[in-house]
Design an enzyme around this catalytic site. Structure first.
Site, PDB file in Angstrom:
ATOM      1  N   THR A 166       2.364  -2.105   9.071  1.00  0.00           N
ATOM      2  CA  THR A 166       2.831  -3.264   9.896  1.00  0.00           C
ATOM      3  C   THR A 166       3.100  -4.385   9.394  1.00  0.00           C
ATOM      4  O   THR A 166       3.567  -5.293  10.067  1.00  0.00           O
ATOM      5  CB  THR A 166       1.424  -3.363  10.735  1.00  0.00           C
ATOM      6  OG1 THR A 166       0.319  -3.892   9.962  1.00  0.00           O
ATOM      7  CG2 THR A 166       0.985  -2.173  11.704  1.00  0.00           C
TER       8      THR A 166
ATOM      9  N   HIS B 202      10.424 -24.765   7.671  1.00  0.00           N
ATOM     10  CA  HIS B 202       9.160 -25.786   8.451  1.00  0.00           C
ATOM     11  C   HIS B 202       7.656 -25.484   7.736  1.00  0.00           C
ATOM     12  O   HIS B 202       6.721 -26.226   7.834  1.00  0.00           O
ATOM     13  CB  HIS B 202       9.030 -25.181   9.882  1.00  0.00           C
ATOM     14  CG  HIS B 202      10.289 -25.969  10.445  1.00  0.00           C
ATOM     15  ND1 HIS B 202      10.423 -25.737  12.075  1.00  0.00           N
ATOM     16  CD2 HIS B 202      11.516 -26.186  10.204  1.00  0.00           C
ATOM     17  CE1 HIS B 202      11.649 -26.463  12.421  1.00  0.00           C
ATOM     18  NE2 HIS B 202      12.259 -26.672  11.283  1.00  0.00           N
TER      19      HIS B 202
ATOM     20  N   CYS C  77       3.208  -3.297   4.044  1.00  0.00           N
ATOM     21  CA  CYS C  77       2.395  -2.143   4.570  1.00  0.00           C
ATOM     22  C   CYS C  77       2.858  -1.619   5.763  1.00  0.00           C
ATOM     23  O   CYS C  77       4.013  -1.822   6.056  1.00  0.00           O
ATOM     24  CB  CYS C  77       0.804  -2.698   4.617  1.00  0.00           C
ATOM     25  SG  CYS C  77       0.519  -3.747   6.178  1.00  0.00           S
TER      26      CYS C  77
ATOM     27  N   HIS D  47       7.637 -31.807   8.246  1.00  0.00           N
ATOM     28  CA  HIS D  47       6.966 -30.584   8.071  1.00  0.00           C
ATOM     29  C   HIS D  47       6.010 -30.689   6.981  1.00  0.00           C
ATOM     30  O   HIS D  47       4.983 -29.813   6.590  1.00  0.00           O
ATOM     31  CB  HIS D  47       7.972 -29.544   7.737  1.00  0.00           C
ATOM     32  CG  HIS D  47       9.008 -29.343   9.084  1.00  0.00           C
ATOM     33  ND1 HIS D  47       8.593 -28.874  10.280  1.00  0.00           N
ATOM     34  CD2 HIS D  47      10.339 -29.792   9.014  1.00  0.00           C
ATOM     35  CE1 HIS D  47       9.620 -29.125  10.992  1.00  0.00           C
ATOM     36  NE2 HIS D  47      10.653 -29.418  10.306  1.00  0.00           N
TER      37      HIS D  47
ATOM     38  N   ASP E 115       0.792  -1.254  -0.092  1.00  0.00           N
ATOM     39  CA  ASP E 115       0.283   0.146  -0.169  1.00  0.00           C
ATOM     40  C   ASP E 115       0.991   1.178   0.158  1.00  0.00           C
ATOM     41  O   ASP E 115       1.994   1.141  -0.196  1.00  0.00           O
ATOM     42  CB  ASP E 115      -0.956  -0.035   1.302  1.00  0.00           C
ATOM     43  CG  ASP E 115      -0.352   0.152   2.549  1.00  0.00           C
ATOM     44  OD1 ASP E 115       0.736   0.338   2.528  1.00  0.00           O
ATOM     45  OD2 ASP E 115      -1.084   0.252   3.537  1.00  0.00           O
TER      46      ASP E 115
HETATM   47  C1  RB5 Z   1      -2.544   2.187   6.572  1.00  0.00           C
HETATM   48  O1  RB5 Z   1      -2.789   3.403   7.316  1.00  0.00           O
HETATM   49  C2  RB5 Z   1      -2.271   0.987   7.420  1.00  0.00           C
HETATM   50  O2  RB5 Z   1      -3.342   0.757   8.152  1.00  0.00           O
HETATM   51  C3  RB5 Z   1      -1.819  -0.040   6.657  1.00  0.00           C
HETATM   52  O3  RB5 Z   1      -0.483   0.242   6.118  1.00  0.00           O
HETATM   53  C4  RB5 Z   1      -1.227  -1.367   7.407  1.00  0.00           C
HETATM   54  O4  RB5 Z   1      -0.737  -0.979   8.429  1.00  0.00           O
HETATM   55  C5  RB5 Z   1      -2.350  -2.061   7.933  1.00  0.00           C
HETATM   56  O5  RB5 Z   1      -2.400  -3.247   8.446  1.00  0.00           O
END
Ligand code: RB5
Length: 149
Positions: free
Chosen positions: A66, A97, A64, A132, A7
């Site tokens: 996180t 694994h 993204c 595995h 993203d």
């Molecule tokens: C976007 O603000 C954020 O929510 C996205 O990049 C991501 O971290 C979602 O899991």
């Protein structure tokens, strides 16, 4: 061929991953996004995941903020085993694994050096099979709605 996607938040890390893939001589296809404009991560996670699931790409790396949201989307695509990683040990073991076919990382979690180190580890390690294999097959059976016990 490595499928790449992100993203708008993960895009900077994805660009760093491209420099790693260039260094490693691995070809890639970028499924977007390619600007700072705010977008929805499931769209891009699904694009890369579909490319991996269809066999058009061998594996995929997605980013993204996180690494979580885009990995959740990718894991909804049949045949995808996507791991969210912020450490090299999990990256290695997820290949050895769990035979993960996609790696997800968060640009707000890992810096570019660590992100590239994780990706290099993940790209280098091979599935060990053996005991595995059965477990990976059980995961696939769950995806088919089958009982595994
Ligand atoms: C976007 O603000 C954020 O929510 C996205 O990049 C991501 O971290 C979602 O899991």
């Amino acid at each position: 061929m490595i499928a790449l996607a992100s993203d708008h938040v993960g895009r900077s890390l994805k660009e760093e991953i491209k420099t790693l893939l260039d260094e490693m001589g691995l070809p890639y296809q970028d499924f977007g996004t390619d600007s700072e404009e705010r977008v929805d991560y499931p769209v891009y996670g699904a694009r890369a995941a579909r490319a991996v699931a269809s066999g058009a790409c061998e594996r995929g790396i997605i980013c993204c903020g996180t690494g979580v949201g885009i990995s959740l989307a990718a894991n909804k695509i049949h045949g995808i085993r996507c791991v969210v990683c912020s450490d090299c040990y999990s990256a290695a073991l997820s290949r050895q694994h769990n035979d993960t076919n996609m790696l997800s990382m968060g640009s707000r979690v890992v810096g570019s050096d660590l992100g590239k180190m994780i990706a290099r580890m993940w790209l280098t390690m091979a599935f060990e099979g053996g005991r595995h294999q059965r477990r990976v097959e059980q995961i696939a059976a769950l995806e088919e709605g089958k009982a595994i016990e």
